[in-house]
Design a protein around this motif. Structure first.
Motif, PDB file in Angstrom:
ATOM      1  N   LYS A  67      17.481   1.680   9.660  1.00  0.00           N
ATOM      2  CA  LYS A  67      16.207   1.407   8.994  1.00  0.00           C
ATOM      3  C   LYS A  67      15.842   2.568   8.070  1.00  0.00           C
ATOM      4  CE  LYS A  67      14.522  -1.512  12.750  1.00  0.00           C
ATOM      5  NZ  LYS A  67      13.458  -1.753  13.736  1.00  0.00           N
ATOM      6  N   ILE A  81       8.827  -1.590  12.779  1.00  0.00           N
ATOM      7  CA  ILE A  81       9.350  -1.571  11.407  1.00  0.00           C
ATOM      8  C   ILE A  81      10.622  -2.422  11.294  1.00  0.00           C
ATOM      9  CG2 ILE A  81      10.327  -0.065   9.627  1.00  0.00           C
ATOM     10  CD1 ILE A  81       8.353   2.089  10.613  1.00  0.00           C
ATOM     11  N   GLU A  82      10.635  -3.295  10.291  1.00  0.00           N
ATOM     12  CA  GLU A  82      11.759  -4.219  10.110  1.00  0.00           C
ATOM     13  C   GLU A  82      12.913  -3.530   9.364  1.00  0.00           C
ATOM     14  OE1 GLU A  82       7.779  -6.307   9.062  1.00  0.00           O
ATOM     15  OE2 GLU A  82       8.813  -4.424   8.593  1.00  0.00           O
ATOM     16  N   ARG A 132      12.458  -6.643   5.201  1.00  0.00           N
ATOM     17  CA  ARG A 132      11.220  -6.226   4.530  1.00  0.00           C
ATOM     18  C   ARG A 132      11.196  -6.725   3.081  1.00  0.00           C
ATOM     19  NH1 ARG A 132       8.046  -2.358   6.889  1.00  0.00           N
ATOM     20  NH2 ARG A 132       7.302  -1.627   4.860  1.00  0.00           N
ATOM     21  N   GLY A 136       9.964   1.477   5.289  1.00  0.00           N
ATOM     22  CA  GLY A 136       8.765   1.326   6.106  1.00  0.00           C
ATOM     23  C   GLY A 136       8.003   2.646   6.212  1.00  0.00           C
ATOM     24  N   ASP A 149       2.074   1.939  12.101  1.00  0.00           N
ATOM     25  CA  ASP A 149       3.223   1.508  11.288  1.00  0.00           C
ATOM     26  C   ASP A 149       2.847   0.265  10.488  1.00  0.00           C
ATOM     27  OD1 ASP A 149       4.314  -1.114  12.577  1.00  0.00           O
ATOM     28  OD2 ASP A 149       4.047   0.199  14.302  1.00  0.00           O
ATOM     29  N   GLY A 197       4.802  -2.413  10.085  1.00  0.00           N
ATOM     30  CA  GLY A 197       5.887  -3.335  10.431  1.00  0.00           C
ATOM     31  C   GLY A 197       5.433  -4.737  10.795  1.00  0.00           C
TER      32      GLY A 197
END
Length: 960
Positions: free
Chosen positions: A666, A703-704, A709, A718, A737, A739
């Protein structure tokens, strides 16, 4: 051990600094200042590790320095591969330090493989560049050869004689004889009589125990005990008429220990045959009666006086006359201090380095032989220091009395000063003059920088000065050239910079910029035009009518010259300011003890206040008021000493976030805010683990991945924020976050599946209440367990830990937008203001920060709403509990008064009313933790001692 602890403490700071710099360097690979900072920290760890004998740490940091040197010289680029390698070195150093803390000398870290990896990468990046480097060297040599004739031409030029006034200092008495107390170790023979008084009491105790055992043996009909009694009685008779030797003493100790074991066995109902071996006992006692040759030999420390001669002229005072005169006139005393370590001391230089550290806190070191740098490189057994201090010799000697020191001599010395005229010869060449005139025209300043004698990394310091000055000026030229400084070959104490100031800056800004850098001894600045005037004067001096011309010189020129000559002494007051901001390291245990003592003072003050109120003694009340002011001030000072910026914890996370984001594939921007907000050290130590859980969850679940995203219209990278804010008597810490957020429906479904709530209860709950179900033990929505999270223990641990600190935790989340976890923490847990209340005869306390209000209501004001008792408080329905029911003391009678007292408190789950018998008032209390069987009682957070000696229990209403 003292210097090993000091090494560990300093090494941890340097490792943290390197980690932070590496994270910044990853974002800005061309930042030379970051590389220099990493190099300096690695160099410091290397030198200190060598001093304490950690060769593997020294080897690893040495190879780190090697590759960093190539990086700062531009021969190796800063790549992801290099950064990962340096992080690997940091992980290895952290693990080695943990092993050293546990007393493990041989490390499990494969240091050699890391060193080989450094060498492999170094070779990889340097391939094909060696020839270029050689070509550059040859080009330089050719240039030098071309310049050589110019040098020869310069040497043919004239020499100018110059008369200057100079202050010199010399010792009134070059040598001193002084008596020192030496610690010597001597083996002596201790005769048996020495032990007589010591063991009389033990023998009496054994006799009393044998009398009791004799009665017990008959009552219990225990043959083993009977035989033991007879053996001991017989032995005691035999030693009555004998000298009590060392062996008999050992036998008496053995008997005492055996009697204690027998007593415990009888109390626990165990068989004595398992406890004592009668045969072994007989042999031990018989051996002790055998004749010894002489007494016992012991090694004792003996202090003897010895006269030694100390030569003061080992110190060259030529450079320090001005400083010495100024300090002595302001009340300082001058000492020659000599410290010698014992021959048996293994780490002599390390011990002497500690002496230098202590001296820095007592005054000002003028000259040290050997220097601090030399102590890091070689082993010395004697240290001589010329030392300025306002303290007496006895006080200094007392501070320097350390283990393994043979003697300390603190000798006051007197110096006399004399102003003399000195003729110096100065080489001046036409070419040089032309060159300087070219440099110094058009508003060019000449700045001469003098480094501290003990500065080790001189090229680094010089480069730092140039970098700082580039912010306010254009660098025209440096001596030596900038290339020499950047290559790291510069090793002098002086260097010169020619510069043009940018608009809006003045001469003072130059001095301020340079003085902000450590290890700078002095700065001499020549204004534009000053050099030209000096040369003109030199030409005029050669003429016969120079005396008349001096008379005709304008007074303004003289006024201009005076500040230039007096600039070096002007730097002295800044030295004193630097000294006043010195810090010392204090073990946290000592601060805890100090806080406990302040706590005892708070309790004693409350006791005095009660006595004064009881007997209405006005004078005592006035004295207590004054005492209260002093105690409050002392309390605030000690609390301030314990307060530390949250950066102490926050700074550990950037590295963790980087590594986890990389492992999870990520892209994350990690932002920290409010790192200067302060919290009590105890609270800070406890919040690290909860924050680890929250950050790992945000990275893993929140968070993706970048691709996901982008599909959702979000930036690839992110954002994860860690924020600290101050609110009254609390600190708010937020982990936020941008996300996926938390899906309330998913939480609701999982909670019903696990039987944590019923479908009916779920329908009545708001989204916010459902989201906060994640704090239930074992709750997790993760489909699979990963190395990072998903085991269902994280959020439960967070809530339990934060509430045990007297804080609260709440989660706010919106699906698809992100999650925000808010921790509310008290500033301190040591001394707090609390509301005192009673239930029966017992007094209880609630932290005042949790109390919203105290109200009186009629019994009929309490309503039963859906099976829960509640009251209407400021147009809000607040649940109510009886304190006696919450504590499992329902048998206590209710108070007979018509009115009911309710204390309204704030919890993470909302407001709560607590019914008590009476409210006593508010008071400062010292929080004591509960131990033993009281430790895990629900509803209790601790205890305190009141002024009258009674114990009050501190309530924890988070789960009420």
């Amino acid at each position: 051990m003292e210097y090993l602890d000091l090494f560990i403490s300093e090494a941890e700071e340097h490792i943290q600094n390197i980690n932070e710099c590496l994270l910044e360097l990853e974002k800005d690979p061309n930042n030379l200042e970051l590389i220099n900072q990493i190099f300096r920290s690695a160099h410091t760890i290397k030198g200190a590790a060598r001093t304490v004998g950690l060769a593997h740490v020294s080897d690893l940091t040495h190879h780190m320095e090697d590759i960093l040197d190539y990086i700062r010289n531009g021969q190796i680029p800063v790549t992801e591969e290099i950064i990962d390698l340096l992080f690997k070195c940091m992980d290895a150093l952290e693990q080695i330090l943990e092993e050293v803390k546990e007393g493990i000398v041989e490390t499990e870290v494969d240091v050699q493989s890391i060193i080989e990896e450094i060498e492999r990468l170094k070779k990889k990046y340097l391939e094909g560049k060696v020839e270029v480097k050689e070509e550059k060297k040859e080009e330089k040599k050719e240039e030098e050869k071309k310049e050589e004739p110019k040098e020869e031409k310069k040497k043919e030029e004239k020499v100018v004689k110059k008369v200057i006034k100079k202050l010199i200092a010399k010792f009134k008495n070059p040598k001193s004889k002084v008596k020192v107390k030496k610690v010597t170790k001597e083996k002596i023979e201790i005769s048996a009589e020495v032990y007589d008084e010591e063991i009389d009491e033990k023998i009496e105790t054994i006799k009393k125990s044998i009398t009791v055992f004799e009665s017990l043996a008959s009552a219990l009909n225990d043959n083993t005990l009977k035989e033991f009694v007879e053996i001991v009685k017989d032995y005691l008779k035999k030693i009555e008429e004998r000298d009590l030797t060392g062996k008999i003493r050992e036998a008496i100790d053995y008997l005492t220990s055996t009697i204690e074991k027998i007593t415990s066995a009888i109390e626990e109902g165990k068989s004595l045959e398992e406890i004592i071996n009668l045969e072994e006992l007989k042999n031990k006692l018989e051996d002790s009666l055998k004749e010894e040759e002489g007494g016992e030999v012991k090694e004792i420390e003996k202090i003897v006086e010895e006269e030694i001669e100390i030569d003061h002229e080992i110190f060259d005072l030529s450079e320090y006359a001005e400083l010495l005169k100024e300090k002595l006139e302001s009340g300082y005393k001058l000492y020659h201090i000599r410290v010698k370590v014992e021959d048996a001391c293994e780490l002599k230089s390390a011990r002497l380095a500690i002496v230098l550290t202590r001296l820095k806190n007592l005054g000002e070191i003028v000259i040290s032989k050997p220097t601090e740098g030399e102590l890091k490189e070689k082993s010395f057994d004697v240290l001589d220091v010329l030392f300025l201090s306002e303290k007496d010799a006895e006080e200094i000697e007392k501070e320097l009395r350390l283990p393994e020191i043979e003697y300390v001599a603190v000798v006051p010395v007197e110096v006399e000063f004399e102003e003399v005229e000195e003729v110096i010869e100065e080489k001046v060449t036409v070419e040089k003059e032309e060159e300087e005139e070219e440099v110094l025209d058009e508003d060019v300043y000449k700045v001469e920088v003098i480094l501290d004698d003990e500065c080790l990394l001189r090229a680094v310091r010089a480069y730092m000065v140039i970098k700082e000055l580039q912010e306010i000026a254009e660098i025209v030229k440096t001596k030596p050239p900038l290339e020499v400084i950047q290559e790291g070959t510069f090793n002098d104490l002086r260097f010169t910079i020619y510069l043009k100031l940018k608009e809006g800056y003045e001469e003072d800004d130059i001095r301020e910029k340079i003085k902000s850098i450590p290890e700078i001894k002095d700065v001499i600045i020549e204004k534009p035009g000053e050099k030209a005037e000096t040369k003109e004067e030199k030409k005029e001096e050669k003429k016969e009518e120079k005396v008349e011309e001096k008379k005709e010189e304008p007074k303004e020129e003289k006024k201009e010259e005076k500040p230039v000559q007096k600039q070096p002494p002007k730097a002295q007051p800044k030295k004193e300011e630097k000294k006043s901001s010195q810090t010392i390291r204090i073990n946290i245990e000592k601060l805890d003890k100090l806080m406990n003592l302040v706590g005892e003072l708070v309790i004693t003050r409350a006791n005095f206040a009660q006595i004064a109120n009881k007997y209405q003694i006005k004078e005592l009340q006035n004295a207590i008021n004054r005492l209260s002011m002093l105690i409050n001030e002392l309390q605030e000072e000690v609390m301030a000493m314990r307060m530390m910026p949250v950066a102490y914890v926050f700074n550990r996370f950037p590295r963790m976030v980087r590594d986890l984001a990389k492992a999870l594939g990520k892209e994350v921007e990690f932002i920290m805010e409010g790192t200067d907000i302060e919290l009590d050290r105890t609270v800070l130590d406890e919040i690290f683990e909860p924050l680890v859980h929250l950050i790992r969850n945000a990275l893993d679940h929140g968070i993706e991945p970048p691709e996901e995203r982008e599909k959702l219209g979000k930036p690839r990278k992110g954002t994860l924020k860690l924020i600290a804010k101050r609110e009254r008597d609390h600190v708010i810490i937020i982990v936020e976050d941008d996300g996926r957020g938390i899906d309330p429906e998913k939480i609701k479904k999982k909670a019903i599946e696990r039987g944590l709530i019923t479908p009916e209860e779920a329908e009545k709950m708001s989204d916010h209440e459902i989201i906060n179900l994640i704090f239930l033990p074992g709750f997790s929505t993760a489909e699979k367990v990963s190395d990072v999270s998903g085991r269902g223990v994280g959020m439960d641990v967070v809530k339990t830990k934060i509430e045990s600190l007297g804080g609260s935790v709440v989660v706010y989340s919106e699906k698809g937008k992100g999650t925000r976890v808010v921790l509310k923490l008290p500033l301190t847990m040591a001394i707090i203001t609390a509301l005192l209340m009673s239930l029966g005869d017992q007094i209880y306390a609630i932290p005042i920060t949790s109390v919203l209000d105290v109200i009186r209501i009629r019994p009929e004001d309490i309503k039963n709403i859906e099976g829960m008792k509640a009251v209407l408080y400021r147009d809000e329905i607040v649940p109510v509990i009886k304190l006696k029911d919450f504590l499992g003391m329902s048998h206590l009678p209710d108070k007979e008064d018509e009115d009911i007292i309710v204390v309204i408190v704030e919890r993470s789950d909302g407001k709560l009313g607590v019914i008590v018998d009476d409210v006593i008032g508010r008071d400062d209390i010292v929080v004591k933790s509960l131990t033993g069987i009281l430790k895990n009682i629900p509803g209790l957070a601790g205890a305190t001692i009141l002024g009258d000696g009674r114990v009050a229990l501190i309530l924890d209403l988070s789960n009420a």
